[in-house]
Design an enzyme around this catalytic site. Structure first.
Site, PDB file in Angstrom:
ATOM      1  N   TYR A 183       4.548 -27.877 -42.948  1.00 29.88           N
ATOM      2  CA  TYR A 183       3.845 -27.460 -42.226  1.00 29.88           C
ATOM      3  C   TYR A 183       3.137 -26.122 -42.173  1.00 29.88           C
ATOM      4  O   TYR A 183       2.928 -25.447 -41.466  1.00 29.88           O
ATOM      5  CB  TYR A 183       4.017 -27.428 -40.237  1.00 29.88           C
ATOM      6  CG  TYR A 183       3.606 -27.346 -39.309  1.00 29.88           C
ATOM      7  CD1 TYR A 183       2.423 -28.447 -38.932  1.00 29.88           C
ATOM      8  CD2 TYR A 183       3.754 -26.380 -38.314  1.00 29.88           C
ATOM      9  CE1 TYR A 183       2.382 -28.345 -37.800  1.00 29.88           C
ATOM     10  CE2 TYR A 183       3.695 -26.078 -36.734  1.00 29.88           C
ATOM     11  CZ  TYR A 183       2.092 -27.462 -36.730  1.00 29.88           C
ATOM     12  OH  TYR A 183       1.274 -26.983 -35.828  1.00 29.88           O
ATOM     13  N   TRP A 222       3.514 -23.623 -42.273  1.00 31.54           N
ATOM     14  CA  TRP A 222       3.187 -21.401 -42.109  1.00 31.54           C
ATOM     15  C   TRP A 222       4.884 -21.194 -43.161  1.00 31.54           C
ATOM     16  O   TRP A 222       5.330 -20.122 -43.004  1.00 31.54           O
ATOM     17  CB  TRP A 222       4.567 -21.662 -40.896  1.00 31.54           C
ATOM     18  CG  TRP A 222       3.149 -21.488 -39.946  1.00 31.54           C
ATOM     19  CD1 TRP A 222       2.831 -22.994 -38.945  1.00 31.54           C
ATOM     20  CD2 TRP A 222       2.366 -20.971 -38.958  1.00 31.54           C
ATOM     21  NE1 TRP A 222       1.988 -22.343 -37.978  1.00 31.54           N
ATOM     22  CE2 TRP A 222       1.935 -21.722 -38.250  1.00 31.54           C
ATOM     23  CE3 TRP A 222       1.781 -19.705 -39.311  1.00 31.54           C
ATOM     24  CZ2 TRP A 222       0.574 -21.174 -37.332  1.00 31.54           C
ATOM     25  CZ3 TRP A 222       1.068 -18.526 -38.885  1.00 31.54           C
ATOM     26  CH2 TRP A 222      -0.021 -19.978 -37.572  1.00 31.54           C
TER      27      TRP A 222
END
Length: 786
Positions: A111, A113
């Protein structure tokens, strides 16, 4: 070992970091950032925390029985093995899956991050590796704004152009008189930015607007979702009813003749259809303020007054990203754009509409672009994809079809999940459903620095270095600061980077040269910097050479944007400056979307009752609407074990905000330990009271590492306060299939039993071979692929 210091960059800021004995002891903001985020303090004491993963580990059941669906993920102990043994196991399993089932059976989860670094970017690393070995099933869109990503192109055309052209805070300060903020302007979110933030300016610009005399009206269930310095008025409507209020405001402008006739007739298509809907000609229900007042639980007169104010002055409507993370979230943005088109300020400096003004730091402060080079992803050999929030659906329903943006797709039969960066046991909805789905694949491989909930639900875990333990550079989207990331600590012995793991796997699978191109990690960092220099040179921006840049530590890149505000040229001459929509105009009615035939997303903005809200029959059983918000003390679940994150808890558990009346009705007080529950699950949290939250609403931050009382057991009580054991896992609609985290009803009661200890930040049971409890590797796994 010893003392070191240097500069680093993260999604929450740039910092000067000092370490002793490879542990962080001090974090300070850099000179260019007058308002550094305190989230950086989570680094202190985090690198050598007991949660640190120090050796590769394999789930005992997988090691004993071999690959296959299992009911023990999340419950089994782990066997620590050598790095080479882990590489052999993973390479062998990748080879088995792609040989027997094809590369489509591999899901590349990430994802994004994981790191702000341009090279050591987890999502880029895993996707490049999987493409190098033949491809994988991917996800599209984001949990942040999936519905917006899909619906905006149907309404305004080029989404990136729109986001770059929306009026900026400096223009708001100069030209705007009224800001109507649906969903508020939460300051917690402006701490963070994808790819990094060199100087925090968003909050300062908001304050400057208030000082310049701009009036703010916050429309939403939380008054505290705007800073006191804005002196905002508050309309505390029910959650999930923004669309009804927008429609009623539009009805007021229509019936009183206060709308911008020129703009809706010459710059939009479909206004006639929308007007018929507002008057009730389509469904027999006029969208009057009285109609909306019953739905929104706000005064009819307040709706009328706000509509008139909106049209009487230079006004700006802002929509938070949270408003499209709910059932029918596409409608919130469509209705907001329709209302702004009628209000008279579209295409004028400081006016119109914008999204996410306080949902991320980069929103409408600088130009929205990044000149930084990214690690090339190689050719995508497998076309299969799923919407990002449909992971459980995919794992539970292989072969089943699903709708998405006008097309029918098919869920693949996933045999291997490879996850690097991000934590689905944080950001996905209905974690008990996810836990059931998570048992279906043959194998789950994870890279993690810490024993978080993602690592504890894997079959094979590689420990990896953190961003403080490797060299890189960062340049955030829409941020002007190019920042060096120094290696200020050495990873524990045997712990390497994602790149080193993937390089070794690629060599075992015959794709070493394709993946590495003969470069080491630091050579790739230098290469990407040189490509960034070339990109900037094409824009007449000169950057120093790499060695000089490392010495300086940070360079500010001019973020020039001389373009007109969104829809200004469309207003000036619609024929000469068309949008990229099929009509060339703003589509208040979309023939394209209408043609999809979706019952949950018609081709125009309308009120559709959500699956769960305070006006539904389910509210009799679960009478509190739960809002799961971004935390103040961390980004998502990153460094939940850090000191600032833990200080934000009470008794090591997350705090749930309640209105004092809701607490009193349940016999609760400040500091009480409560059970928060619904038909999907339950968690523990500690009560904190706030008059700034409307009655009937509860607020619980996301990011507490999932910590079930009975690990691996579906429905087990989460001890730590993770709201996603409660949230609903359905798509926003067939159009975008985005997440609906804010469509969630719960009840809260006093927890009367003995409080179970929080173990979220403790490692699982770790076994070291040889051991009676650690049997030999399953015969099918003995083959080495080296």
């Amino acid at each position: 070992m010893g003392r070191r210091s240097g500069r680093t960059a993260s999604h929450w800021g740039s910092y000067l970091v000092r370490t002793e004995g490879d542990e962080v002891v001090e974090v300070r903001g850099t000179g260019q950032d007058a308002d550094p985020s305190p989230i950086g303090r989570n680094y202190v004491g985090a690198l050598r925390h007991p949660a640190r993963i120090r050796r590769p580990a394999v789930r005992l059941g997988w090691l004993r029985d071999g690959p296959g669906p299992s009911g023990d993920r999340g419950a089994d102990p782990y066997v620590e093995i050598s790095h080479d043994e882990a590489l052999d196991l993973v390479a062998g399993e990748l080879d088995r899956v792609r040989g027997r089932h094809g590369n489509e059976a591999i899901f590349g989860g990430s994802y994004g991050w994981g790191s702000a670094g341009r090279f050591h970017h987890a999502q880029s690393q895993v996707h490049r590796f999987l493409n190098a070995i033949g491809g994988y099933t991917r996800s599209v869109n984001t949990y942040s704004h999936a519905a917006e990503e899909v619906v905006l192109p149907h309404i305004v055309g080029n989404r990136e152009w729109f986001l770059r052209s929306v009026t900026r805070w400096p223009e708001v300060a100069e030209h705007t008189r009224l800001v109507v903020a649906f969903g508020g302007l939460p300051r917690r979110s402006v701490q963070v930015n994808p790819g990094g933030v060199g100087a925090h300016l968003n909050a300062r610009w908001q304050d400057a607007c208030a000082e310049a005399g701009v009036e703010f009206v916050v429309v939403g269930p939380s008054r505290d979702d705007s800073a006191a310095a804005l002196r905002a008025s508050w309309l505390p409507l029910r959650p999930h009813t923004d669309v009804a209020m927008m429609l009623a405001m539009a009805h007021t402008l229509l019936e009183e003749g206060r709308y911008d006739r020129y703009f809706v007739q010459h710059c939009c298509v479909g206004f006639e259809h929308f007007a018929r809907y507002l008057r009730g000609d389509i469904d027999g229900i006029a969208k009057t303020p009285r109609w909306a007042a019953r739905i929104c639980d706000v005064a009819e007169a307040a709706i009328v007054e706000l509509a008139r104010r909106l049209a009487a002055t230079r006004s700006l409507i802002t929509l938070t990203w949270s408003l499209q993370r709910q059932h029918h979230g596409e409608m919130t943005y469509w209705a907001g754009i329709a209302l702004a088109a009628m209000a008279g300020s579209m295409g004028r400096p400081g006016g119109g509409i914008g999204t996410g003004f306080s949902s991320m730091h980069n929103a409408h402060v600088h130009d929205r672009f990044s000149a930084a080079a990214a690690l090339p992803q190689l050719e995508r050999a497998v076309p299969t994809f799923i919407p990002v929030s449909r992971i459980s659906d995919m794992l539970l329903n292989p072969g089943q079809s699903f709708d998405y943006n006008g097309a029918t797709q098919r869920y693949p039969d996933i045999k291997l999940v490879y996850w690097v960066g991000g934590n689905p046991f944080h950001h996905h909805q209905d974690l008990n459903r996810l836990l059931t789905a998570w048992q279906r694949p043959d194998t789950v491989v994870v890279h993690e620095p810490f024993w978080n909930s993602m690592a504890k639900h894997a079959d094979i875990v590689f420990p990896v270095a953190t961003s403080l333990e490797r060299e890189d550079f960062a340049l955030g989207v829409g941020d002007p600061w190019l920042t060096a990331m120094d290696q200020v600590a050495t990873a524990p012995e045997g712990v390497v980077t994602d790149y080193e793991i993937f390089s070794a796997l690629a060599r075992r699978l015959g794709a070493g040269d394709r993946f590495t191109e003969g470069r080491t990690a630091n050579q790739w960092v230098r290469e990407l910097y040189e490509r960034t220099v070339e990109t900037c040179a094409a824009m007449d921006i000169a950057l120093p050479d790499y060695d000089t840049f490392r010495t300086i530590g940070g360079v500010e890149i001019p973020m020039r944007w001389a373009g007109p505000v969104a829809f200004a040229t469309l207003r000036q001459d619609p024929s000469a400056h068309p949008l990229t929509t099929p009509s060339g105009k703003i589509e208040l009615f979309s023939d394209t979307v209408a043609g999809f035939g979706y019952d949950d997303c018609p081709g125009y903005p309308c009120w559709l009752e959500p699956a769960e809200w305070l006006g539904s029959p389910l509210a009799a059983r679960y009478p509190l609407h739960l809002l799961s918000v971004q935390p103040d003390t961390r980004l998502h679940s990153q460094f939940d074990h850090g000191p600032l994150s833990r200080e934000g808890k009470a008794g090591e558990r997350e705090q749930i905000r309640l209105n004092p009346k809701d607490a009193a009705d349940r016999g609760l007080g400040e500091g009480d330990l409560v059970r928060v529950f619904n038909q999907r699950g339950a968690c523990l949290a500690v009560v904190t009271l706030s008059e700034g939250l409307r009655v009937g609403v509860a607020q619980l931050p996301t990011g507490a590492w999932y910590d079930p009382a009975c690990p691996g057991e579906v429905g087990s009580l989460d001890k730590h306060g993770n709201p996603n054991v409660l949230t609903l896992d359905i798509g926003t609609s067939k159009l975008a299939q985005g997440p609906v985290a804010h469509t969630c009803l719960v009840e809260v009661e006093l927890f009367t039993g003995a409080p179970p200890p929080v173990t979220a930040h403790e490692p699982p049971i770790l076994l070291s071979p040889p051991s009676p409890a650690a049997p030999a590797v399953h015969p099918a796994l003995r083959r080495s692929t080296r």
